[in-house]
Design an enzyme around this catalytic site. Sequence first.
Site, PDB file in Angstrom:
ATOM      1  N   LYS A  11       0.806  -1.583  -0.138  1.00 43.15           N
ATOM      2  CA  LYS A  11      -0.113   0.610   0.144  1.00 43.15           C
ATOM      3  C   LYS A  11       0.877   1.597  -0.172  1.00 43.15           C
ATOM      4  O   LYS A  11       1.730   1.305   0.668  1.00 43.15           O
ATOM      5  CB  LYS A  11      -1.087   0.122   1.153  1.00 43.15           C
ATOM      6  CG  LYS A  11      -2.156  -1.678   1.231  1.00 43.15           C
ATOM      7  CD  LYS A  11      -2.749  -0.856   2.476  1.00 43.15           C
ATOM      8  CE  LYS A  11      -3.632  -2.508   2.186  1.00 43.15           C
ATOM      9  NZ  LYS A  11      -4.971  -2.351   2.873  1.00 43.15           N
ATOM     10  N   TYR A  51     -12.377  -2.014  -3.224  1.00 41.05           N
ATOM     11  CA  TYR A  51     -12.561  -2.964  -2.156  1.00 41.05           C
ATOM     12  C   TYR A  51     -14.387  -2.010  -1.785  1.00 41.05           C
ATOM     13  O   TYR A  51     -15.020  -3.204  -1.166  1.00 41.05           O
ATOM     14  CB  TYR A  51     -12.384  -1.640  -1.275  1.00 41.05           C
ATOM     15  CG  TYR A  51     -10.916  -2.212  -0.870  1.00 41.05           C
ATOM     16  CD1 TYR A  51     -10.228  -3.398  -0.214  1.00 41.05           C
ATOM     17  CD2 TYR A  51      -9.610  -0.940  -0.779  1.00 41.05           C
ATOM     18  CE1 TYR A  51      -9.392  -3.136   0.433  1.00 41.05           C
ATOM     19  CE2 TYR A  51      -8.251  -1.622  -0.774  1.00 41.05           C
ATOM     20  CZ  TYR A  51      -8.355  -2.745   0.334  1.00 41.05           C
ATOM     21  OH  TYR A  51      -7.239  -2.309   0.735  1.00 41.05           O
ATOM     22  N   PHE A  59     -15.678   2.921   6.784  1.00 40.92           N
ATOM     23  CA  PHE A  59     -13.987   3.243   6.588  1.00 40.92           C
ATOM     24  C   PHE A  59     -13.629   3.202   5.476  1.00 40.92           C
ATOM     25  O   PHE A  59     -12.702   3.415   5.118  1.00 40.92           O
ATOM     26  CB  PHE A  59     -13.150   2.303   7.432  1.00 40.92           C
ATOM     27  CG  PHE A  59     -13.857   0.529   6.655  1.00 40.92           C
ATOM     28  CD1 PHE A  59     -13.306   0.071   5.927  1.00 40.92           C
ATOM     29  CD2 PHE A  59     -14.021  -0.488   8.069  1.00 40.92           C
ATOM     30  CE1 PHE A  59     -13.039  -0.645   5.760  1.00 40.92           C
ATOM     31  CE2 PHE A  59     -14.335  -1.758   7.513  1.00 40.92           C
ATOM     32  CZ  PHE A  59     -13.725  -1.561   6.338  1.00 40.92           C
ATOM     33  N   ARG A  87      -1.250 -14.732   4.610  1.00 41.90           N
ATOM     34  CA  ARG A  87      -2.481 -13.936   5.660  1.00 41.90           C
ATOM     35  C   ARG A  87      -1.593 -14.111   6.871  1.00 41.90           C
ATOM     36  O   ARG A  87      -1.561 -13.145   7.564  1.00 41.90           O
ATOM     37  CB  ARG A  87      -3.827 -14.433   6.080  1.00 41.90           C
ATOM     38  CG  ARG A  87      -4.095 -14.641   4.748  1.00 41.90           C
ATOM     39  CD  ARG A  87      -5.720 -13.028   4.610  1.00 41.90           C
ATOM     40  NE  ARG A  87      -6.091 -12.800   5.469  1.00 41.90           N
ATOM     41  CZ  ARG A  87      -6.842 -11.899   5.716  1.00 41.90           C
ATOM     42  NH1 ARG A  87      -6.514 -10.840   4.732  1.00 41.90           N
ATOM     43  NH2 ARG A  87      -7.730 -11.721   6.548  1.00 41.90           N
ATOM     44  N   THR A  93      -5.278  -7.002  10.715  1.00 44.80           N
ATOM     45  CA  THR A  93      -5.660  -6.050   9.746  1.00 44.80           C
ATOM     46  C   THR A  93      -4.830  -4.586  11.162  1.00 44.80           C
ATOM     47  O   THR A  93      -4.643  -3.432  10.309  1.00 44.80           O
ATOM     48  CB  THR A  93      -7.193  -5.889   9.667  1.00 44.80           C
ATOM     49  OG1 THR A  93      -7.386  -6.673   9.336  1.00 44.80           O
ATOM     50  CG2 THR A  93      -7.628  -4.334   9.210  1.00 44.80           C
ATOM     51  N   ARG A 104       2.858  -6.615   9.807  1.00 51.19           N
ATOM     52  CA  ARG A 104       2.158  -5.542   9.635  1.00 51.19           C
ATOM     53  C   ARG A 104       3.038  -5.167  10.860  1.00 51.19           C
ATOM     54  O   ARG A 104       2.619  -3.855  12.093  1.00 51.19           O
ATOM     55  CB  ARG A 104       0.952  -5.779   9.898  1.00 51.19           C
ATOM     56  CG  ARG A 104      -0.030  -5.816   8.552  1.00 51.19           C
ATOM     57  CD  ARG A 104      -1.357  -5.917   8.505  1.00 51.19           C
ATOM     58  NE  ARG A 104      -1.997  -5.780   7.187  1.00 51.19           N
ATOM     59  CZ  ARG A 104      -3.504  -6.503   6.973  1.00 51.19           C
ATOM     60  NH1 ARG A 104      -3.906  -7.400   7.593  1.00 51.19           N
ATOM     61  NH2 ARG A 104      -4.055  -5.960   5.841  1.00 51.19           N
ATOM     62  N   ASN A 114      -1.706   0.227   6.823  1.00 48.54           N
ATOM     63  CA  ASN A 114      -1.748  -0.602   7.329  1.00 48.54           C
ATOM     64  C   ASN A 114      -0.511  -1.475   6.302  1.00 48.54           C
ATOM     65  O   ASN A 114      -0.418  -3.206   6.325  1.00 48.54           O
ATOM     66  CB  ASN A 114      -2.830  -1.423   7.804  1.00 48.54           C
ATOM     67  CG  ASN A 114      -3.842  -2.749   7.053  1.00 48.54           C
ATOM     68  OD1 ASN A 114      -3.516  -2.131   5.603  1.00 48.54           O
ATOM     69  ND2 ASN A 114      -4.196  -2.722   7.422  1.00 48.54           N
ATOM     70  N   HIS A 117      -1.903  -5.320   1.585  1.00 46.77           N
ATOM     71  CA  HIS A 117      -3.121  -6.807   1.259  1.00 46.77           C
ATOM     72  C   HIS A 117      -2.873  -7.092   1.158  1.00 46.77           C
ATOM     73  O   HIS A 117      -2.126  -7.886   0.650  1.00 46.77           O
ATOM     74  CB  HIS A 117      -4.368  -5.786   0.868  1.00 46.77           C
ATOM     75  CG  HIS A 117      -5.372  -6.677   0.682  1.00 46.77           C
ATOM     76  ND1 HIS A 117      -6.243  -6.681   0.955  1.00 46.77           N
ATOM     77  CD2 HIS A 117      -5.725  -7.490  -1.071  1.00 46.77           C
ATOM     78  CE1 HIS A 117      -7.241  -7.137   0.642  1.00 46.77           C
ATOM     79  NE2 HIS A 117      -6.751  -7.848  -0.831  1.00 46.77           N
ATOM     80  N   GLU A 128      -8.868 -10.810  -6.998  1.00 46.98           N
ATOM     81  CA  GLU A 128      -7.999  -9.005  -7.128  1.00 46.98           C
ATOM     82  C   GLU A 128      -6.667  -9.790  -7.934  1.00 46.98           C
ATOM     83  O   GLU A 128      -7.273  -7.954  -9.024  1.00 46.98           O
ATOM     84  CB  GLU A 128      -7.516  -9.686  -5.619  1.00 46.98           C
ATOM     85  CG  GLU A 128      -8.717  -9.211  -4.867  1.00 46.98           C
ATOM     86  CD  GLU A 128      -9.270  -9.169  -3.166  1.00 46.98           C
ATOM     87  OE1 GLU A 128      -9.603  -9.033  -2.346  1.00 46.98           O
ATOM     88  OE2 GLU A 128      -7.750 -10.060  -2.347  1.00 46.98           O
TER      89      GLU A 128
HETATM   90  P1  CMP Z   1      -7.128  -4.626   3.003  1.00 52.56           P
HETATM   91  O1  CMP Z   1      -6.706  -6.106   3.873  1.00 52.56           O
HETATM   92  O2  CMP Z   1      -6.830  -4.161   2.659  1.00 52.56           O
HETATM   93  O3  CMP Z   1      -8.771  -5.692   3.684  1.00 52.56           O
HETATM   94  C1  CMP Z   1      -9.808  -4.277   3.915  1.00 52.56           C
HETATM   95  C2  CMP Z   1      -9.298  -2.725   4.131  1.00 52.56           C
HETATM   96  O4  CMP Z   1      -9.894  -2.346   5.269  1.00 52.56           O
HETATM   97  C3  CMP Z   1      -8.457  -3.347   5.442  1.00 52.56           C
HETATM   98  O5  CMP Z   1      -7.414  -4.393   5.120  1.00 52.56           O
HETATM   99  C4  CMP Z   1      -7.952  -2.048   6.435  1.00 52.56           C
HETATM  100  O6  CMP Z   1      -7.178  -1.769   5.533  1.00 52.56           O
HETATM  101  C5  CMP Z   1      -9.449  -1.554   6.170  1.00 52.56           C
HETATM  102  N1  CMP Z   1     -10.295  -2.033   7.576  1.00 52.56           N
HETATM  103  C6  CMP Z   1     -10.723  -2.910   7.879  1.00 52.56           C
HETATM  104  N2  CMP Z   1     -11.103  -2.552   9.134  1.00 52.56           N
HETATM  105  C7  CMP Z   1     -10.936  -0.618   8.949  1.00 52.56           C
HETATM  106  C8  CMP Z   1     -11.076  -0.450  10.183  1.00 52.56           C
HETATM  107  N3  CMP Z   1     -12.185  -0.628  11.168  1.00 52.56           N
HETATM  108  N4  CMP Z   1     -11.420   0.737   9.608  1.00 52.56           N
HETATM  109  C9  CMP Z   1     -10.453   1.439   9.256  1.00 52.56           C
HETATM  110  N5  CMP Z   1      -9.441   0.302   8.492  1.00 52.56           N
HETATM  111  C10 CMP Z   1     -10.335  -0.912   7.375  1.00 52.56           C
END
Ligand code: CMP
Length: 139
Positions: A11, A51, A59, A87, A93, A104, A114, A117, A128
């Site tokens: 990211k 997404y 969010f 994963r 996350t 992470r 973060n 992904h 994806e």
């Molecule tokens: P990612 O693995 O890219 O998949 C979905 C993304 O949504 C996740 O990482 C986070 O960056 C984002 N995400 C999920 N939950 C939250 C949250 N509670 N607040 C902000 N971002 C979120």
Amino acid sequence: MNTRFTFCMIKPDSFKKDCVSDILLEILKAGFKIRGIKITMLTKGKAEQFYDIHQGKEFFDRLTTFISSGPVMAMVLERANAVETLRELIGKTDPTQAAEGTIRKLYATNTTQNAIHASDSYENAEREWSFFFSKREIY
Ligand code: CMP
């Protein structure tokens, strides 16, 4: 061994922090082979499409604004148990909840910024990587 493919996306925060190569190294050290790779930048609309499953969540706007704010590195990766292993390697996350030594934990700033992904299922991985790569771009 029976290997499978997964997808990941480094990211914009990782580019800003200049830790893309450190993350790549973690992925390679874990035994993944890179089968497709590109750096690109998503528009807000493309980020919303990627997404899509998070549409309507609190969010969603924060996430898609952030993802379209800078470059991303999209990758197709191959390994045994690819989805599950990646994963585990990237961690939870929220970096405060992520296990020691995970990507992470090491490189993420918060739940939005973060670092990376990774697909959560083989079905989503295919959806994806197809978003970023044509068949000819995957080796
Ligand atoms: P990612 O693995 O890219 O998949 C979905 C993304 O949504 C996740 O990482 C986070 O960056 C984002 N995400 C999920 N939950 C939250 C949250 N509670 N607040 C902000 N971002 C979120």
